[in-house]
Design an enzyme around this catalytic site. Sequence first.
Site, PDB file in Angstrom:
ATOM      1  N   LYS A 182       0.872  -1.179   0.000  1.00 25.65           N
ATOM      2  CA  LYS A 182       0.000   0.000   0.000  1.00 25.65           C
ATOM      3  C   LYS A 182       0.904   1.223   0.000  1.00 25.65           C
ATOM      4  CE  LYS A 182      -3.625   2.532   2.439  1.00 25.65           C
ATOM      5  NZ  LYS A 182      -2.837   3.806   2.467  1.00 25.65           N
ATOM      6  N   GLY A 243      -1.988   5.086  14.086  1.00 22.19           N
ATOM      7  CA  GLY A 243      -2.311   4.311  12.893  1.00 22.19           C
ATOM      8  C   GLY A 243      -1.870   2.881  13.002  1.00 22.19           C
ATOM      9  N   GLU A 263       6.635  -0.728  13.364  1.00 20.84           N
ATOM     10  CA  GLU A 263       7.618   0.139  14.012  1.00 20.84           C
ATOM     11  C   GLU A 263       6.920   1.482  14.171  1.00 20.84           C
ATOM     12  OE1 GLU A 263       9.682   3.182  14.384  1.00 20.84           O
ATOM     13  OE2 GLU A 263      10.504   2.722  12.408  1.00 20.84           O
ATOM     14  N   CYS A 300      12.857   8.073  12.843  1.00 19.84           N
ATOM     15  CA  CYS A 300      12.299   7.364  13.992  1.00 19.84           C
ATOM     16  C   CYS A 300      13.331   7.171  15.090  1.00 19.84           C
ATOM     17  CB  CYS A 300      11.714   6.025  13.562  1.00 19.84           C
ATOM     18  SG  CYS A 300      12.790   5.066  12.480  1.00 19.84           S
TER      19      CYS A 300
END
Length: 503
Positions: A182, A243, A263, A300
């Site tokens: 996606k 999400g 993650e 991140c």
Amino acid sequence: MSFQPHGKHLIAGKWIAHSETFCSEPANGPAHTFSRGTPVMVEQACAAAEEAFWSYGYTSRADRATFLNAIAGEIEARGDAITEIGCQETGLPQPRLESERNRTTGQLRLFAQHILDGEYLDRRHDAALPDRQPLPRPDLRMMQRPIGPVAVFGASNFPLAFSTVGGDTAAALAAGCPVVVKGHSAHPGTGEIVAEAVHAAVLKCGMPAGVFSLIQGGKRDVGQALVQHPFIKAVGFTGSLAGGRALFDLCAQRPEPIPFFGELGSVNPMFVLPQAAEARGAEIGAGWAASLSMGAGQFCTNPGVALVPQGPAGDTLVQATAAALEQAPEQVMLTDGIAQAYRDGKARFDGSDAVRPVLVADSAGRTARPNLFETSAEAYLQDHTLGEEVFGPLGLVVRVADTAEMEDLARRLEGQLTVTLHMDEGDTAAARRLMPIAERKAGRVLVNGFPTGVEVADSMVHGGPYPASTNFGVTSVGTLSIRRFLRPVCYQNIPEALLLENF
């Protein structure tokens, strides 16, 4: 000539479109129109992936390695076009895109070599003992096998290395699993041209058409349909805590629950021990500022929190950090939404009585400027929101009275991707006390460095206890990440003629 996206989805080897569309929102350059994904496309892609698995899941390691190397070559053949549209869509500078492209092709080739070596199969054999008393032992063999079709969600902050054919996709394809991606709406043109590279490699290597599909954009129902499709056996995700948790719950609620390898986020705390602060406070502060502001803080592994001793040495470190951050240029963020979320995160600190502003700068539009705040250990522990990730160049200094208070705070931390210790020789005893705590809290522990920059290597762990990731036993970077898409199968008394080639 510039690359002109056609705006279609790649499903089972065919480029298809849907009447409903969306427009990209580039940081610079022209916007493009893309077909919006639908649950119907998800059904088509997943059905094709399941069909492909019956052949691709049983290909030789040599054939899959050739396929991975071919994808890398096709990406390189489109290098200039990928860089051009990637820079337009994300606002990332050209050297960063080129470096990320090299990382993407490098990890594809690393996985190709890894599966040729064969150690990942963890092959074991207990020979039969027909004369054993009181009961004979059968012949037992074990080997890791691919799990089936895998869903991968593209990440916003890495348009190449964590997206269409990033680490999750490379690991799954290496394992023998077809992939349905996606694409992220932040960089659909980049996703499309990379998908074209994969498609070219599929044709060149004679792989089944359903081995790879890309579904662009779409509403939430596309992601929901993908993780809930019965043919999907695992999900790889890099993104927000909210999400990721929503998708994780959907995976757990399926009639057949599947692993969700998400993650999700981390503040990556740094512990500056007293002797290091005394000897190198200004140096550590300048290094922290560089790491904190790198790429507008959109990593991140961005070190968002530093635990610093009270007193003059700590003051020097904080002042050096602020001075360096003040010189950092205004930077473009990846999307308008990320830029707004950064401003919202800063506003949370602006409105808090628990923090003191050290360096405050307003950001507007799609750009960001660094900010630095300070608080006490007591206030940090009392206000949970201070420990929530702000995705961008915002740092929080937590002042501690001594190493005992540092240890107490460390024990109360949530799961992290990384924990860093800044220490000198005189800090060794304190560091030894912190080490058992650090390794329980994070997937990677560093000494005298900064966590931005994740090496793609055999030993790397990019993951950690929740909420850093949803599965503390795996990594999303490095060759060990292939284990997410494998499962052990035991073969008992199987004739040689029926054993797989890899035995």
